[in-house]
Design a protein around this motif. Structure first.
Motif, PDB file in Angstrom:
ATOM      1  N   LEU A 418       9.400  -1.010   2.205  1.00 38.95           N
ATOM      2  CA  LEU A 418       8.098  -1.108   2.901  1.00 38.95           C
ATOM      3  C   LEU A 418       7.634  -2.453   3.367  1.00 38.95           C
ATOM      4  O   LEU A 418       8.203  -3.538   3.077  1.00 38.95           O
ATOM      5  N   SER A 419       7.272  -2.157   4.477  1.00 33.39           N
ATOM      6  CA  SER A 419       6.595  -3.472   5.428  1.00 33.39           C
ATOM      7  C   SER A 419       5.511  -2.939   6.251  1.00 33.39           C
ATOM      8  O   SER A 419       5.365  -1.613   6.750  1.00 33.39           O
ATOM      9  N   GLN A 420       4.792  -3.877   7.052  1.00 29.80           N
ATOM     10  CA  GLN A 420       3.873  -3.487   7.701  1.00 29.80           C
ATOM     11  C   GLN A 420       4.245  -3.175   9.192  1.00 29.80           C
ATOM     12  O   GLN A 420       3.723  -2.410   9.977  1.00 29.80           O
ATOM     13  N   LEU A 791       1.323   3.515  -1.728  1.00 28.01           N
ATOM     14  CA  LEU A 791       0.078   2.897  -2.491  1.00 28.01           C
ATOM     15  C   LEU A 791       0.103   1.452  -2.544  1.00 28.01           C
ATOM     16  O   LEU A 791      -0.911   0.649  -2.464  1.00 28.01           O
ATOM     17  N   ALA A 792       1.171   0.644  -2.092  1.00 23.55           N
ATOM     18  CA  ALA A 792       1.374  -0.681  -2.046  1.00 23.55           C
ATOM     19  C   ALA A 792       0.466  -1.259  -1.203  1.00 23.55           C
ATOM     20  O   ALA A 792       0.208  -2.377  -1.126  1.00 23.55           O
ATOM     21  N   LEU A 793      -0.193  -0.666  -0.055  1.00 25.05           N
ATOM     22  CA  LEU A 793      -0.909  -1.067   0.892  1.00 25.05           C
ATOM     23  C   LEU A 793      -2.274  -1.102   0.528  1.00 25.05           C
ATOM     24  O   LEU A 793      -3.271  -1.751   1.274  1.00 25.05           O
ATOM     25  N   GLU A 794      -2.556  -0.633  -0.460  1.00 26.92           N
ATOM     26  CA  GLU A 794      -4.083  -0.439  -1.013  1.00 26.92           C
ATOM     27  C   GLU A 794      -4.689  -1.664  -1.356  1.00 26.92           C
ATOM     28  O   GLU A 794      -3.886  -2.644  -1.978  1.00 26.92           O
ATOM     29  N   ASN A 799      -1.525  -8.542  -3.849  1.00 31.88           N
ATOM     30  CA  ASN A 799      -0.631  -9.671  -4.174  1.00 31.88           C
ATOM     31  C   ASN A 799      -0.170  -9.204  -5.727  1.00 31.88           C
ATOM     32  O   ASN A 799       0.278 -10.200  -6.384  1.00 31.88           O
ATOM     33  N   TYR A 800       0.022  -8.219  -5.789  1.00 34.51           N
ATOM     34  CA  TYR A 800       0.895  -7.833  -6.827  1.00 34.51           C
ATOM     35  C   TYR A 800       2.483  -7.910  -6.816  1.00 34.51           C
ATOM     36  O   TYR A 800       3.196  -8.118  -7.827  1.00 34.51           O
ATOM     37  N   ASP A 804       3.457  -9.071  -0.029  1.00 28.35           N
ATOM     38  CA  ASP A 804       1.935  -8.733  -0.159  1.00 28.35           C
ATOM     39  C   ASP A 804       1.776  -7.680   1.328  1.00 28.35           C
ATOM     40  O   ASP A 804       2.049  -8.447   2.236  1.00 28.35           O
ATOM     41  N   LEU A 805       1.491  -6.578   1.124  1.00 31.34           N
ATOM     42  CA  LEU A 805       1.371  -5.530   2.289  1.00 31.34           C
ATOM     43  C   LEU A 805      -0.082  -5.297   2.744  1.00 31.34           C
ATOM     44  O   LEU A 805      -0.275  -4.306   3.436  1.00 31.34           O
TER      45      LEU A 805
END
Length: 905
Positions: A418-420, A791-794, A799-800, A804-805
């Protein structure tokens, strides 16, 4: 209902329904009784249409009054139906085998996790109450078996007794059978003993140096013929995992692989489980290992101790990845288990839900994502079942070479994939740029990178690239005005820190991010978190830029002693601040509101420059139908022409909706029947019927047939509640005019969110405009900005993880995608137009709303995809699911269910 299969002196009655397998003939006359000591369980079937337990005994053995049954993984009989007692005159036929139809749970396990407390087991008890045999599906040969546990339905003979692990699990549609003294997976043979392979259960002969080839260890079925045996073999190390939890490495026979490999041959690769030696080897080493063969979660492995590894000095011919289109189905994949592969064709991303938890991306072979069967076909039909069977054949997980749960551990290790800059979106194409090893674990085939992948080493290790399918705005839908519905993901301006008793989900530094439980708030924990949520929602809605937006999951501020519209007014204020003008307004609550409402509600916002509300809004106050859902809100609008004049002859009715979720249900018809529609289906049907009546009232009150129903119906396109609308003359606009879907769940893609247009004629429904509501549609689009994103982008995942995405954009503003609809072409004659008005509609469902546990009834069940003629669906997981864990009983696949590991954040 299942009935017992017995062999009697008169006939052999097969109750293994639907298998269409040949059965042994009945004996004409019983032979003398055989001793119980000569009887043993010979076959156990639990992945077929009708489960059964077979015993082997001398022909004519009297088994009248014998009891057959199965215990679940904890050792107890789950319900009375999981035992069967044979009637009088039950005897074993000439075949020497008797199959008894009895349910068996799919809760099986292999390898070290099968420690005596996990694994369905089958038992046979004679008429005197003596336990004759007790066999555990799976487990480790020679290891500890499941112990019979006392409960209401467990026979006394089983309590306290330990099952014997078979070490074998059944492939989909197969059973496990005792063949030449070894339990193996094979095609079911009820009431007929297997012929065997004539080898007496002996090992394949070693070569002159005492080595057993890897192919002989793997065999050509889904489990090794050498389970429980100690073997010595050689191979080239192709992948190694000294950290991340796999604790081992893959080896492959020198010189194997490549383009010329024979289809269906036994695999030349195998996993070596060896925490003691994994740090001592490197990729490309030529090694000799000695250890015990077993099946671990369905993958063949050799367990090697510190003394079981030797480095081979002689050079080894290099192994080559198998470069071809990756096959669908267990049988073809089995021949590649443990080998290097590099798929020559792109696969489609089907799910990224667990990427932020376990570093997994679910892929699909063939065309498109994985469709939710009830989005394409009517529930429980042969077509729906066939589609799901095809889905299971197509799934494969792209893993990260670890078993780490990033939510609980390794929060300071950047997430893989995952990345932006390079998003991994459902529906995107995955192209393999370097080889991976094909493994099997937790019910899924898995592509493992050759070493553990993290966000830090992605440039060197990541084996795939993904296409970027993002768009900055919806497609143009034409029209004079536009509609959309949008799920605002529990937008609560009453944050947790304003209330007492709230419990929270925290980031990796212990800061509160979202409300977990303990109070009525469901959204952000504090003002900082709310700001992040608002930014995404505001950006998305302003980019939608539709004339009217239907909202779901917005705070009902009356629940907190405020004006009912307080949160709604705040959102509109934020939208206007971002737009730099008074672009938006909201539909005020009517004077009459239901006395008992949920803490979330439906709402409508609009652009006053484009439409004008007509009359007061109305809420359907039907406490019988909507006692467990959000009441529909209706508002009529009329478009404005270029000069700002209101065109009342084009007045149209909008009704925004949020039906009961699939996650829970009580009362007749609301249990989950297993047909794919989830729980509370009867209540959703009732809500659909009430909505049709309410819509008719609004149609009459406005003297307009231009009626549009928007929102989250928590129903896929072909499910029962949607049929109510179709029968009432409504059409699903997105289903008719797009091939896109609004929701992803459980690796399946479909639409829970809909915009429905009345397509009834004037003759049937009275006066109105010349064109029907459906005829007035100029175009439609599903703007995939939410469901297809990780979901990581929500905002809720801020910052979990150290990677941070979060970004202040529209992507993953919610978990449902907006449906955008254009209305009224320039000539008022309907049809498609190239106009530039854009609209969108998104929806929510009570499905694990954002996974924070914050959603209503949190739990949108299932998978999805479009109705007939739609594109395919998506998603999957390692073995778990959204909030909390689930006990997986996967139908297809190599081995049966297991405890889902995916839980929590």
């Amino acid at each position: 209902m299942k009935v017992t299969t017995i062999m009697s002196s008169a006939a052999a009655i097969s109750l293994v329904a639907g298998l269409s397998l040949p059965l042994a003939p009945a004996t004409a006359a019983p032979a003398p009784d055989a001793a119980a000591d000569d009887v043993q369980i010979s076959e156990i079937a639990y992945t077929v249409d009708s489960d059964f337990i077979e015993i082997a005994a001398d022909p004519g053995t009297d088994v009248s009054g014998w009891t057959f049954g199965s215990v679940t993984r904890g050792g107890s009989v789950q319900a009375q139906e999981y035992t069967t007692t044979l009637p009088a005159n039950s005897t074993v036929g000439d075949s020497g085998a008797l199959a008894v139809d009895v349910p068996i749970t799919n809760s099986v396990n292999s390898g070290s996790a099968a420690d005596g407390s996990y694994g369905a087991s089958a038992f046979a008890i004679d008429e005197t109450g003596t336990l004759i045999d007790f066999e555990q599906i799976g487990g480790v040969i020679g290891g500890k078996g499941v112990t019979g546990a006392k409960n209401t339905f467990t026979p006394a003979a089983v309590i306290g007794q330990e099952a014997t692990p078979t070490g074998a699990t059944a492939a989909s549609g197969q059973s496990i059978q005792l063949i030449d003294g070894t339990w193996k997976s094979a095609a079911p043979t009820p009431n007929a003993l297997p012929e065997g392979d004539g080898d007496g259960g002996e090992d394949p002969g070693p070569d002159p140096e005492g080595l057993t080839p890897i192919a002989d260890i793997q065999g050509t079925t889904d489990s090794s013929p050498l389970q429980g045996k100690t073997v010595t073999t050689r191979g080239v190390v192709t992948a190694a995992y000294p950290e991340g939890g796999l604790n081992g490495y893959y080896i492959q026979t020198p010189g194997t692989g490549g383009a010329d490999r024979e289809d269906g041959a036994a695999s030349d690769g195998i996993f070596v489980y060896s925490p003691d030696t994994v740090a001592d080897i490197s990729i490309d080493d030529h090694v000799e290992v000695t250890g015990t063969v077993s099946e671990h979660y369905g993958q063949t492995q050799i367990s090697v101790s510190a003394s079981g590894l030797e480095t081979v000095d002689e050079p080894a011919e290099a192994v080559k990845p198998v470069e071809d289109a990756f096959p669908a189905g267990d049988e073809k994949r089995e021949s590649l288990e443990g080998m290097l592969v590099q798929p020559s064709e792109s696969l489609t991303v089907a799910d990224n839900y667990n990427t932020n938890t376990y570093g997994e991306v679910v892929l699909a072979t063939g065309d498109g994502t994985l469709p939710q069967p009830t989005d394409v076909h009517r529930p429980a039909t042969p077509e729906a079942k066939a589609l799901e069977a095809d889905n299971l054949e197509r799934e494969v997980v792209l893993d990260d070479g670890s078993t780490v749960n990033f939510v609980k551990n390794d929060k300071d290790v950047p997430l893989p994939y995952l990345s932006q800059d390079a998003p991994v979106r459902v529906g995107a194409q995955a192209t393999f740029t370097s080889p991976v090893v094909l493994g099997f674990d937790h019910e899924k085939w898995r592509f493992q990178p050759t070493t553990r992948l993290t966000g830090t080493n992605a440039e060197a290790v990541q084996p795939t690239t993904f296409t970027d399918t993002r768009t900055d705005a919806p497609e143009a839908v034409g029209g004079q005005v536009s509609l959309a519905s949008f799920n605002v993901l529990n937008y609560f301006t009453t944050t947790g820190d304003q209330l007492s008793g709230c419990q929270y989900y925290d980031d990796r530094e212990g800061n509160h991010i979202t409300v977990r439980s303990g109070c009525d708030a469901r959204g952000a924990a504090n003002a900082e978190s709310l700001k992040r949520q608002e930014t995404k929602i505001v950006t998305a809605i302003n980019k939608l830029d539709t004339s009217v937006v239907s909202l779901m999951e917005i705070e009902n501020s009356a629940a907190f002693g405020k004006d009912r519209d307080d949160a709604l007014a705040t959102l509109v204020k934020r939208l206007n601040e971002a737009a730099g003008t008074q672009k938006w307004d909201f539909v005020e609550s009517p004077s009459a509101v239901p006395s008992d409402e949920d803490v979330i509600r439906t709402a409508l916002i609009y652009q006053p420059a484009e439409v004008a509300p007509q009359n007061e809004s109305t809420i359907l106050d039907d406490q019988d139908a909507f006692s467990n859902a959000r009441e529909p809100l209706s508002q009529a609008f009329a478009p404005k022409d270029d000069s700002g004049e209101v065109e009342k002859d084009k007045t149209f009715v909008t009704i925004t909706n949020h039906f009961k979720s699939k996650g829970s249900g009580s009362g007749p018809g609301n249990e989950d029947s297993g047909d794919g529609q989830g729980a509370s289906n009867a209540d959703r049907v009732k809500q659909a019927e009430a909505l049709v009546g309410f819509a008719g009232d609004q149609q009459e009150a406005t003297s307009s047939d231009l009626v549009y129903l928007l929102g989250d119906f928590n129903s896929y396109t072909q499910e029962d509640p949607m049929q109510v609308f179709y029968e009432a003359g409504y059409k699903d606009i997105a289903a008719e005019k797009t091939d896109e879907s609004t929701y992803v769940y459980g690796s399946r893609t479909g639409s829970l969110d809909h915009v429905l247009a009345l397509d009834a004629s004037d003759e049937a429904h009275g006066a109105g405009t010349d064109a029907t509501a459906f005829d007035s549609v100029t175009g439609a689009d599903v703007w995939n900005i939410n469901s297809v994103e990780s979901l990581a982008l929500e905002y809720s995942r801020f910052n979990y993880n150290i990677a941070d995405l979060y970004a202040p954009d529209q992507f993953r503003a919610s978990d449902h995608d907006p449906v955008v609809v254009g209305l009224f072409d320039s000539s008022d004659e309907g049809g498609d137009d190239d106009g530039n008005s854009e609209a969108g509609a998104a929806d929510d469902s009570d499905a694990a709303s954002s996974a924070d546990g914050a959603g209503d009834d949190a739990n949108a069940d299932g998978s999805s995809d479009h109705p007939g003629g739609k594109n395919a669906g998506k998603n999957g997981g390692k073995n778990g699911n959204h909030w909390g864990s689930r006990d997986g009983d996967h139908p297809g696949g190599k081995n049966a269910g297991k405890n889902g590991r995916h839980n929590g954040w």
